[in-house]
Scaffold this motif. Structure first.
Motif, PDB file in Angstrom:
ATOM      1  N   ILE A  18       0.820  -1.209   0.000  1.00  0.00           N
ATOM      2  CA  ILE A  18       0.000   0.000   0.000  1.00  0.00           C
ATOM      3  C   ILE A  18       0.857   1.264   0.000  1.00  0.00           C
ATOM      4  CG2 ILE A  18      -1.605   1.348   1.427  1.00  0.00           C
ATOM      5  CD1 ILE A  18      -2.884  -1.397   2.215  1.00  0.00           C
ATOM      6  N   GLY A  19       1.955   1.267   0.752  1.00  0.00           N
ATOM      7  CA  GLY A  19       2.828   2.431   0.784  1.00  0.00           C
ATOM      8  C   GLY A  19       3.425   2.722  -0.580  1.00  0.00           C
ATOM      9  N   TYR A  20       3.877   1.677  -1.259  1.00  0.00           N
ATOM     10  CA  TYR A  20       4.470   1.812  -2.601  1.00  0.00           C
ATOM     11  C   TYR A  20       3.424   2.329  -3.593  1.00  0.00           C
ATOM     12  CZ  TYR A  20       7.181   0.389  -6.758  1.00  0.00           C
ATOM     13  OH  TYR A  20       7.876   0.370  -7.956  1.00  0.00           O
ATOM     14  N   ALA A  21       2.241   1.725  -3.576  1.00  0.00           N
ATOM     15  CA  ALA A  21       1.176   2.142  -4.495  1.00  0.00           C
ATOM     16  C   ALA A  21       0.770   3.589  -4.249  1.00  0.00           C
ATOM     17  CB  ALA A  21      -0.034   1.218  -4.342  1.00  0.00           C
ATOM     18  N   THR A  22       0.757   3.998  -2.986  1.00  0.00           N
ATOM     19  CA  THR A  22       0.373   5.369  -2.661  1.00  0.00           C
ATOM     20  C   THR A  22       1.444   6.360  -3.102  1.00  0.00           C
ATOM     21  OG1 THR A  22      -0.923   4.566  -0.782  1.00  0.00           O
ATOM     22  CG2 THR A  22      -0.380   6.917  -0.818  1.00  0.00           C
ATOM     23  N   ALA A  23       2.704   5.974  -2.923  1.00  0.00           N
ATOM     24  CA  ALA A  23       3.797   6.832  -3.403  1.00  0.00           C
ATOM     25  C   ALA A  23       3.669   7.052  -4.908  1.00  0.00           C
ATOM     26  CB  ALA A  23       5.145   6.207  -3.062  1.00  0.00           C
ATOM     27  N   LYS A  24       3.391   5.992  -5.633  1.00  0.00           N
ATOM     28  CA  LYS A  24       3.214   6.082  -7.091  1.00  0.00           C
ATOM     29  C   LYS A  24       2.051   7.003  -7.439  1.00  0.00           C
ATOM     30  CE  LYS A  24       2.874   2.986 -11.127  1.00  0.00           C
ATOM     31  NZ  LYS A  24       1.651   3.469 -11.776  1.00  0.00           N
ATOM     32  N   GLN A  25       0.938   6.833  -6.732  1.00  0.00           N
ATOM     33  CA  GLN A  25      -0.263   7.625  -6.995  1.00  0.00           C
ATOM     34  C   GLN A  25      -0.024   9.112  -6.721  1.00  0.00           C
ATOM     35  OE1 GLN A  25      -3.236   6.553  -8.130  1.00  0.00           O
ATOM     36  NE2 GLN A  25      -4.506   8.337  -7.764  1.00  0.00           N
ATOM     37  N   GLU A 182      -4.677  -7.442  -1.670  1.00  0.00           N
ATOM     38  CA  GLU A 182      -3.648  -8.195  -2.375  1.00  0.00           C
ATOM     39  C   GLU A 182      -2.301  -7.480  -2.251  1.00  0.00           C
ATOM     40  OE1 GLU A 182      -4.913  -8.788  -6.378  1.00  0.00           O
ATOM     41  OE2 GLU A 182      -6.573 -10.093  -5.830  1.00  0.00           O
ATOM     42  N   THR A 183      -1.447  -7.958  -1.361  1.00  0.00           N
ATOM     43  CA  THR A 183      -0.098  -7.427  -1.198  1.00  0.00           C
ATOM     44  C   THR A 183       0.859  -8.617  -1.109  1.00  0.00           C
ATOM     45  OG1 THR A 183      -0.130  -7.409   1.227  1.00  0.00           O
ATOM     46  CG2 THR A 183      -0.995  -5.445   0.113  1.00  0.00           C
ATOM     47  N   GLU A 184       2.114  -8.336  -0.875  1.00  0.00           N
ATOM     48  CA  GLU A 184       3.125  -9.395  -0.818  1.00  0.00           C
ATOM     49  C   GLU A 184       3.316  -9.961   0.597  1.00  0.00           C
ATOM     50  OE1 GLU A 184       4.869 -10.641  -3.589  1.00  0.00           O
ATOM     51  OE2 GLU A 184       3.230  -9.535  -4.521  1.00  0.00           O
ATOM     52  N   VAL A 185       2.483  -9.550   1.551  1.00  0.00           N
ATOM     53  CA  VAL A 185       2.702  -9.922   2.942  1.00  0.00           C
ATOM     54  C   VAL A 185       2.752 -11.435   3.132  1.00  0.00           C
ATOM     55  CG1 VAL A 185       1.716  -9.886   5.260  1.00  0.00           C
ATOM     56  CG2 VAL A 185       1.778  -7.793   3.918  1.00  0.00           C
ATOM     57  N   SER A 214      -7.275  -3.998  -3.603  1.00  0.00           N
ATOM     58  CA  SER A 214      -5.918  -3.850  -4.133  1.00  0.00           C
ATOM     59  C   SER A 214      -5.236  -2.670  -3.442  1.00  0.00           C
ATOM     60  CB  SER A 214      -5.950  -3.611  -5.648  1.00  0.00           C
ATOM     61  OG  SER A 214      -6.434  -2.305  -5.942  1.00  0.00           O
ATOM     62  N   SER A 215      -3.920  -2.678  -3.481  1.00  0.00           N
ATOM     63  CA  SER A 215      -3.153  -1.564  -2.929  1.00  0.00           C
ATOM     64  C   SER A 215      -3.521  -0.260  -3.626  1.00  0.00           C
ATOM     65  CB  SER A 215      -1.655  -1.827  -3.083  1.00  0.00           C
ATOM     66  OG  SER A 215      -1.269  -2.957  -2.341  1.00  0.00           O
ATOM     67  N   GLU A 216      -3.813  -0.367  -4.925  1.00  0.00           N
ATOM     68  CA  GLU A 216      -4.172   0.831  -5.697  1.00  0.00           C
ATOM     69  C   GLU A 216      -5.492   1.426  -5.233  1.00  0.00           C
ATOM     70  OE1 GLU A 216      -0.997  -1.185  -7.497  1.00  0.00           O
ATOM     71  OE2 GLU A 216      -2.995  -2.028  -7.024  1.00  0.00           O
ATOM     72  N   ALA A 236     -12.561  10.995  10.318  1.00  0.00           N
ATOM     73  CA  ALA A 236     -13.366   9.917   9.741  1.00  0.00           C
ATOM     74  C   ALA A 236     -12.503   8.695   9.443  1.00  0.00           C
ATOM     75  CB  ALA A 236     -14.049  10.394   8.460  1.00  0.00           C
ATOM     76  N   ASP A 237     -13.105   7.515   9.617  1.00  0.00           N
ATOM     77  CA  ASP A 237     -12.452   6.254   9.285  1.00  0.00           C
ATOM     78  C   ASP A 237     -13.171   5.651   8.088  1.00  0.00           C
ATOM     79  OD1 ASP A 237     -10.855   3.898   9.483  1.00  0.00           O
ATOM     80  OD2 ASP A 237     -12.501   2.911  10.554  1.00  0.00           O
ATOM     81  N   PHE A 238     -12.430   5.401   7.016  1.00  0.00           N
ATOM     82  CA  PHE A 238     -13.023   4.869   5.796  1.00  0.00           C
ATOM     83  C   PHE A 238     -12.721   3.384   5.672  1.00  0.00           C
ATOM     84  CE2 PHE A 238     -12.725   9.358   5.236  1.00  0.00           C
ATOM     85  CZ  PHE A 238     -13.854   9.704   4.523  1.00  0.00           C
ATOM     86  N   ILE A 239     -13.759   2.571   5.870  1.00  0.00           N
ATOM     87  CA  ILE A 239     -13.606   1.119   5.773  1.00  0.00           C
ATOM     88  C   ILE A 239     -13.703   0.705   4.310  1.00  0.00           C
ATOM     89  CG2 ILE A 239     -14.564  -1.113   6.426  1.00  0.00           C
ATOM     90  CD1 ILE A 239     -15.586   0.190   9.000  1.00  0.00           C
ATOM     91  N   MET A 240     -12.654   0.024   3.835  1.00  0.00           N
ATOM     92  CA  MET A 240     -12.597  -0.416   2.443  1.00  0.00           C
ATOM     93  C   MET A 240     -12.402  -1.932   2.438  1.00  0.00           C
ATOM     94  SD  MET A 240     -10.069   2.535   0.893  1.00  0.00           S
ATOM     95  CE  MET A 240     -10.350   1.962  -0.786  1.00  0.00           C
ATOM     96  N   ASP A 241     -13.509  -2.666   2.569  1.00  0.00           N
ATOM     97  CA  ASP A 241     -13.368  -4.120   2.700  1.00  0.00           C
ATOM     98  C   ASP A 241     -14.429  -4.906   1.937  1.00  0.00           C
ATOM     99  OD1 ASP A 241     -15.646  -3.743   4.198  1.00  0.00           O
ATOM    100  OD2 ASP A 241     -14.904  -4.781   5.991  1.00  0.00           O
ATOM    101  N   GLY A 242     -15.050  -4.261   0.947  1.00  0.00           N
ATOM    102  CA  GLY A 242     -16.044  -4.981   0.140  1.00  0.00           C
ATOM    103  C   GLY A 242     -17.259  -5.425   0.926  1.00  0.00           C
ATOM    104  N   GLY A 243     -17.501  -4.795   2.080  1.00  0.00           N
ATOM    105  CA  GLY A 243     -18.645  -5.130   2.912  1.00  0.00           C
ATOM    106  C   GLY A 243     -18.387  -6.216   3.932  1.00  0.00           C
TER     107      GLY A 243
END
Length: 247
Positions: A18-25, A182-185, A214-216, A236-243
């Motif tokens: 997520i950190g890498y994808a955010t840096a790119k974004q 989906e990350t490499e963890v 996805s990280s993106e 605010a806390d934004f939950i991103m988990d597909g429900g």
């Protein structure tokens, strides 16, 4: 898109996921981006790939955090965007818990995140954006996740109080809480692809949207919260988990 042009962004734990994808974004949107990480080779390789700046820092060590702040101030001045992303995962029942596991998780996920914000506050610009990476587990009660989940729950409390404390400076503080992403963890802990797939299949079955994040996806949310499009959003806390928390 360059809606973050002339903004200085710091991302902790930016060499993967997520950190890498955010840096790119954020870079694609015009920001000057600094990523941090504990492993010099990994963070410098990621920075080279992304075309961003790298500073080696262990977010579990307050001395490293203070050195990071000094370096950022010296080289870049004030900060517009702070994404406190560095963290680790770990599972175990309460009965099986060890002091080592507890300290490892809390030192990075809670203490490290707390003092990263604390020490960066003096060099945050007025109207800056701070985003914590939290987790949907802060809203769930899964067996074996007591240490990780309680750390993220506490982090959300810190986020809300920080939003109140920093509101006079128009600094916004929010959190993003991904579910399965989906990350490499999993590969990092030594699981082969077949094992990872079997775990993912079980997880996906518990998600109403029947897919992994996805990280993106997370990167786009952090970017949104860092832009003027969310200038009236704080605490605010934004939950991103597909429900997943609804199931």
């Amino acid at each position: 898109m360059d809606n973050l042009k002339n903004k200085v962004a710091v991302i902790t734990g930016g060499n993967s996921g997520i950190g890498y994808a955010t840096a790119k974004q954020l870079k694609e949107q015009g920001a000057t981006v600094i990523i941090t990480g504990r492993r010099k080779e990994a963070i410098e390789a990621a920075a080279s790939e992304l075309g961003v700046h790298a500073i080696v820092a262990d977010q579990s060590r307050i001395s490293d955090i203070e050195n990071l702040v000094s370096k950022v101030k010296e080289d870049f001045g004030q900060v517009d965007i702070l994404f406190i992303n560095a963290g680790i995962a770990g599972l175990g029942t309460i009965e099986q818990a060890t002091e080592t596991l507890y300290d490892d998780i809390m030192n990075i996920n809670l203490k490290g995140a707390y003092f990263t914000l604390s020490r960066f506050i003096p060099i945050l610009k007025d109207s800056a954006s701070v985003v914590f990476l939290s987790s949907n587990t802060a809203s769930m009660s899964g067996a074996g996740s007591s240490i990780y989940s309680s750390g993220k729950t506490a982090l959300n409390a810190v986020m809300k109080i920080a939003a109140v404390e920093l509101a006079p400076r128009k600094i916004r503080v929010n959190s993003v809480s991904p579910g399965p992403t989906e990350t490499e963890v999993m590969k990092k802990v030594g699981l082969d692809e077949a094992t990872v797939k079997s775990i993912m299949d079980v997880v996906v079955d518990k998600i109403p949207l029947k897919q992994m994040g996805s990280s993106e996806d997370v990167a786009k949310m952090v970017s949104h919260l860092s832009s003027d499009a969310s200038k009236f959003i704080t605490g605010a806390d934004f939950i991103m988990d597909g429900g997943m928390v609804l199931a």
